[in-house]
Design an enzyme around this catalytic site. Structure first.
Site, PDB file in Angstrom:
ATOM      1  N   VAL A 198      39.409  62.274  26.559  1.00 59.54           N
ATOM      2  CA  VAL A 198      38.896  63.464  25.871  1.00 59.54           C
ATOM      3  C   VAL A 198      37.407  63.232  25.595  1.00 59.54           C
ATOM      4  O   VAL A 198      37.017  62.133  25.182  1.00 59.54           O
ATOM      5  CB  VAL A 198      39.639  63.706  24.534  1.00 59.54           C
TER       6      VAL A 198
ATOM      7  N   THR B  15      34.731  62.942  23.526  1.00 59.69           N
ATOM      8  CA  THR B  15      34.330  62.804  22.118  1.00 59.69           C
ATOM      9  C   THR B  15      33.340  61.639  22.058  1.00 59.69           C
ATOM     10  O   THR B  15      32.938  61.106  23.084  1.00 59.69           O
ATOM     11  CB  THR B  15      35.533  62.450  21.213  1.00 59.69           C
TER      12      THR B  15
ATOM     13  N   SER C  33      47.771  58.229  22.861  1.00 54.01           N
ATOM     14  CA  SER C  33      46.909  58.138  24.044  1.00 54.01           C
ATOM     15  C   SER C  33      47.790  57.852  25.251  1.00 54.01           C
ATOM     16  O   SER C  33      48.885  57.290  25.105  1.00 54.01           O
ATOM     17  CB  SER C  33      45.921  56.976  23.860  1.00 54.01           C
TER      18      SER C  33
ATOM     19  N   TYR D 211      43.039  47.921  22.114  1.00 52.15           N
ATOM     20  CA  TYR D 211      43.280  49.335  21.784  1.00 52.15           C
ATOM     21  C   TYR D 211      44.635  49.789  22.342  1.00 52.15           C
ATOM     22  O   TYR D 211      45.433  50.428  21.649  1.00 52.15           O
ATOM     23  CB  TYR D 211      42.148  50.171  22.376  1.00 52.15           C
TER      24      TYR D 211
ATOM     25  N   ASN E  91      44.727  61.602  13.433  1.00 43.43           N
ATOM     26  CA  ASN E  91      43.826  61.751  14.569  1.00 43.43           C
ATOM     27  C   ASN E  91      42.844  60.593  14.702  1.00 43.43           C
ATOM     28  O   ASN E  91      42.362  60.306  15.786  1.00 43.43           O
ATOM     29  CB  ASN E  91      43.054  63.071  14.414  1.00 43.43           C
TER      30      ASN E  91
ATOM     31  N   LYS F 298      48.047  51.380  20.609  1.00 42.49           N
ATOM     32  CA  LYS F 298      48.638  52.672  20.976  1.00 42.49           C
ATOM     33  C   LYS F 298      50.099  52.491  21.397  1.00 42.49           C
ATOM     34  O   LYS F 298      50.919  53.390  21.136  1.00 42.49           O
ATOM     35  CB  LYS F 298      47.805  53.343  22.071  1.00 42.49           C
TER      36      LYS F 298
END
Lengths: 177, 177, 177, 177
Positions: free
Chosen positions: D122, D124, D72, D87, D18, D91
């Site tokens: 999401v 977070t 993602s 990033y 995760n 992914k």
């Protein structure tokens, strides 16, 4: 068409599937007949021409033929214009058809090559047919939007045909800058 | 069909486009009529049902509807079986149609959800129609090949429908192990 | 390296990110240090060279530069060889980096072009490093397997650099036949 | 970590990768150290945990384990935000790693399953780290942007773990609506 080609030129050595069109008919509201027309031209006619070209090569033992599908950037990603969504689906199909064709040609142990060329916007009559814009709007569109010229694609085709026989360009994505 | 649904049930809230078929007709040699049939069922009928389902939701102000396309792993990669190449092209089209649909639903500011479920091999009558195998060969095929069961897909559909309204599962790939 | 280029040639107009390697270290059992080395060369070094090449173009107002990433067919699909799985992950990263680069160059309103060339097997020392084969096995491998030659890739690069300045070949997949 | 798990719980049956982060460092100008950090966490650490989890399952003859990578939407398409480009590359790598892992697990004749879950945004602390926004801007961002909640992802994980042992959900894309 392939009968006429056979009579006049004996057969097909290079097949360039260039025909393609769209109509401004979104998925939520479009006309079935327009969708069918897009599928007939972009997928079915392309598949028929491919099969006939291959059969023509096969019966004359042509092992260095080439089948080129003029695909689209829309064959690889779904752009956010509802008018093009059904067209996009047919171009995704062309991406798969070119790869499938390549596999079948390999399984037949031929050296016939299969290529997909996927251009971004090219300045042709495509937009005037594919959108609901009037001629002035189309002209304004091309004046402010970058586009490739048909000769850019022609030169790409020439290059692909000119590569060494053992070199197969499977996919070429090209866009205006 | 949609007229009957309207009379009996008022309209459609959830549309699951499950119909799909193939015929063993490779790209190099297949019959045009078989290809047309695959395209009619897998792409055109799916598009018509999607449009009618949406229009039914719209006229009743249904904002929490769901359209689920039963796609295939073949909608994402071209497997090396010539018999399935035209089918694969139609499933690539379904991948694009689902994404295009999602974009159009978003542009209409609805909360109707669109999902593509892409299974690997499922034990149905699909293989007996899609291949040139006889019934004994089909039975032998399923005895030695891992496959999903229809209830596995049904349970996936149930899960997707049961998620919170703000959660949209766009794509789910599932295969037997 | 870029300091030396600046002193001797003033700067970079064309950057071809060609360095790339693999080690035979599968995902289930591979060595961390080998994975790190693959990532450092294939992703990090490529990203550093790209940034430095762009900065060199920018400070000299070069608007017709070109950055070419030598990617791989492995940047687009996962082939069933465990030895190449980490390498494949780095090439998927290169596919994304080239597209991201293109977006950033566009946002900066430059006409610098970005291209990914994705070859299948090319006859270089790559296989002798990337696999656990000894030299005789490597020779036997190349004797029985179709491969491209380095000059095939060089000729592809030459073509891409020679296209009209408004033509950006974004991706070119090429394999031996 | 895996030593402690072994001591306290004997080993790993389910591994959920995760951890993931980004820094606002575009490709044209970003800091090498930040890029390295993103790669270390998103690719290398995930690969190490995967290998250790598999080895733990193997030595205890666990054949029904599950490795889930929290990927993602950025693992499938390149969104037009320069801050996320490196990033995104990591992914894309995760997409390839999950598919490679599945192939290796199959080659080992295990029934251990591998799944990639690819969420859209999401809510977070991810955005506060990944962007150069201050806390107020982050709060404003979440107030106006649709996002999934962590419990939505948790419920997806629960579902995937609860499917029949012969059902492998390979990829699940989920976004807020």
């Amino acid at each position: 068409m392939f009968v006429a080609i056979k009579e006049q030129h004996k057969g097909v050595d290079v097949c360039i599937n260039n025909a393609g069109l769209s109509h401004p008919e979104p998925l939520l509201s479009g006309k079935t007949s327009a969708w069918k027309n897009i599928m007939d031209v972009n997928v079915l006619a392309l598949s028929i021409c491919t099969r006939e070209a291959y059969q023509s090569m096969k019966e004359r033992n042509v092992d260095d033929g080439h089948i080129i599908n003029i695909n689209s950037l829309c064959g690889h990603k779904v752009i956010p214009f509802a008018d093009f969504h059904l067209y996009t689906a047919t171009k995704y199909a062309v991406t798969a058809l070119t790869e499938g064709l390549r596999q079948e040609l390999r399984a037949e142990k031929t050296h016939i090559r299969a290529t997909s060329i996927s251009p971004g916007l090219v300045a042709t009559e495509f937009i005037s047919r594919a959108s609901s814009k009037n001629p002035d709007e189309v002209a304004a569109f091309y004046a402010t939007t970058k586009s490739l010229k048909t000769k850019d694609i022609a030169s790409t085709v020439t290059y692909i045909l000119s590569t060494s026989p053992h070199v197969q360009i499977g996919e070429l994505l090209v866009e205006p800058i």
